[in-house]
Design an enzyme around this catalytic site. Sequence first.
Site, PDB file in Angstrom:
ATOM      1  CG  HIS A 180      -1.899   0.996   1.400  1.00  0.00           C
ATOM      2  ND1 HIS A 180      -1.628   2.293   1.743  1.00  0.00           N
ATOM      3  CD2 HIS A 180      -3.245   0.923   1.247  1.00  0.00           C
ATOM      4  CE1 HIS A 180      -2.757   2.984   1.796  1.00  0.00           C
ATOM      5  NE2 HIS A 180      -3.757   2.172   1.493  1.00  0.00           N
ATOM      6  CG  ASP A 187       0.935  -2.148   6.247  1.00  0.00           C
ATOM      7  OD1 ASP A 187       0.019  -2.229   7.086  1.00  0.00           O
ATOM      8  OD2 ASP A 187       0.798  -1.588   5.147  1.00  0.00           O
ATOM      9  CD  GLN A 234      -6.417  -4.624   4.106  1.00  0.00           C
ATOM     10  OE1 GLN A 234      -7.320  -5.385   4.450  1.00  0.00           O
ATOM     11  NE2 GLN A 234      -6.660  -3.397   3.694  1.00  0.00           N
ATOM     12  CE  LYS A 287      -7.009  -0.287   6.115  1.00  0.00           C
ATOM     13  NZ  LYS A 287      -7.810   0.117   4.958  1.00  0.00           N
ATOM     14  CB  CYS A 347      -3.752   3.215  -1.589  1.00  0.00           C
ATOM     15  SG  CYS A 347      -4.958   4.505  -1.342  1.00  0.00           S
TER      16      CYS A 347
HETATM   17  N1  PLP Z   1      -1.516  -0.745   4.681  1.00  0.00           N
HETATM   18  C1  PLP Z   1      -2.405  -1.504   4.062  1.00  0.00           C
HETATM   19  C2  PLP Z   1      -2.004  -2.880   3.603  1.00  0.00           C
HETATM   20  C3  PLP Z   1      -3.702  -1.034   3.837  1.00  0.00           C
HETATM   21  O1  PLP Z   1      -4.591  -1.792   3.223  1.00  0.00           O
HETATM   22  C4  PLP Z   1      -4.032   0.261   4.278  1.00  0.00           C
HETATM   23  C5  PLP Z   1      -5.366   0.815   4.014  1.00  0.00           C
HETATM   24  O2  PLP Z   1      -6.069   0.383   3.124  1.00  0.00           O
HETATM   25  C6  PLP Z   1      -3.056   1.005   4.936  1.00  0.00           C
HETATM   26  C7  PLP Z   1      -1.809   0.477   5.126  1.00  0.00           C
HETATM   27  C8  PLP Z   1      -3.339   2.377   5.443  1.00  0.00           C
HETATM   28  O3  PLP Z   1      -4.337   2.311   6.406  1.00  0.00           O
HETATM   29  P1  PLP Z   1      -4.931   3.666   6.982  1.00  0.00           P
HETATM   30  O4  PLP Z   1      -5.531   4.395   5.831  1.00  0.00           O
HETATM   31  O5  PLP Z   1      -5.935   3.221   7.987  1.00  0.00           O
HETATM   32  O6  PLP Z   1      -3.798   4.395   7.588  1.00  0.00           O
END
Ligand code: PLP
Length: 422
Positions: A136, A213, A216, A239, A379
């Site tokens: 992401h 990260d 997900q 999430k 993203c």
């Molecule tokens: N990392 C991953 C794999 C994501 O799917 C997302 C959001 O879709 C993020 C980071 C960023 O999350 P947030 O927008 O809650 O900061």
Amino acid sequence: MAVEPALSALTPGAFSGTVLRSDFAVFDRPTRSGKRLVFLDAAASAPKPRTVVDTMADAYSHHYANVHRGIYELSEDATGLFEAARGKVAAFIGAPSKREIVFVRNATEAINLVAYSWGRANVHSGDRVVTTQLEHHANIVPWQQLTAEVGATLDYVAITDDGRLELDDLREKLGNGPKLLAVAAVSNALGTINPLAEIVKMAHEAGALVLVDAAQAAPHMPIDVAALDCDFLALSGHKMLGPSGIGALWGRRELLDAMPPFMTGGSMITKVTMEGAEWNEVPHKFEAGTPAIVEAIGLGAAIDYLTNLGMDAVREHERYLFERAWPALGEIPGVRRFGPNDAETHAGVISFVLDGIHPHDVATVFDSEGVAVRAGHHCAQPVMLRYDIPATTRASFYVYNDLDDIDALTSAVRATQTLFAG
Ligand code: PLP
């Protein structure tokens, strides 16, 4: 040739999503189309169970005051609930101590905190950082900024045709002696579950720290940072059935202790003179200003809800749905699916395109069928680049989804194809 999972080998889901639907008030609301709401966009943000909403309403109504400061009952009450939520996050991810849990706004802020604080102190000109093409943007752009600012190099691990990390390429990139590997546990764009234990071991052997990260992964499967042996882990509350505006960074205590603050101001100090300031201990050193108090308490309630279901059961339920949805979509001519073909390494996220129909049009027709999905680059533009596509349609599952939702998904695909064929 790709091998489809054998339907006969499937076991029933760990619990029935149909039963859990009633835990979520959003499913009571009528849709514009008049059809049953089929929510397949948890990967973007998940609906909230009534228990989370009720807990937050109760906290605002009966337990609200600023935390850590007031020497009166209400503030002590709020502080107790806020700090209990920190303990719930720690237990949920297997952190050795709740002092290693820093409340932030979301996974993006957690990653930025590490990139600014640890990164600016430890990554210097000529150093390397490794991330992957699967990430992401939240796990790419902070590292681009850091490496550009200090004159370091950012390397990307390549992905295979079926959406896995190229482990040989990872080995090669680690061979250059990077300071850090920043990698997702689960890809939001492809659903890939990365072999994290193996990856962490490889990175540590190469002398790199590992930031995971888990945006997900934390909502959908058991996470144990101690067993995983990673160094930092980021997650977002919204999430995982919690409110927006709250997330967490976990970091090894010795790393957090050595890091300078990210933001400065109230709460993160022990002493301020006209000449300077002394920092509070972790996690408060990283929590400048009034935190998202009730949001943290709401995240605690979401964790209670998930823990009550059991994270193994959550994973099992989503695997059950994936094992039905993946071949059902594959049987429809004109559907191209992305990501690994097996349920062991594919979470409850299915990205696909329909031949000749733009994903945004697909999502619009789906909406008229009551089916909420996401369309776009998610993203994750480097992933789109890898497959030479502008966007995908993405269906993502969670605890309230059931087999009727999978039927609705495949029916919506057929309805879209019929509409565009006509
Ligand atoms: N990392 C991953 C794999 C994501 O799917 C997302 C959001 O879709 C993020 C980071 C960023 O999350 P947030 O927008 O809650 O900061």
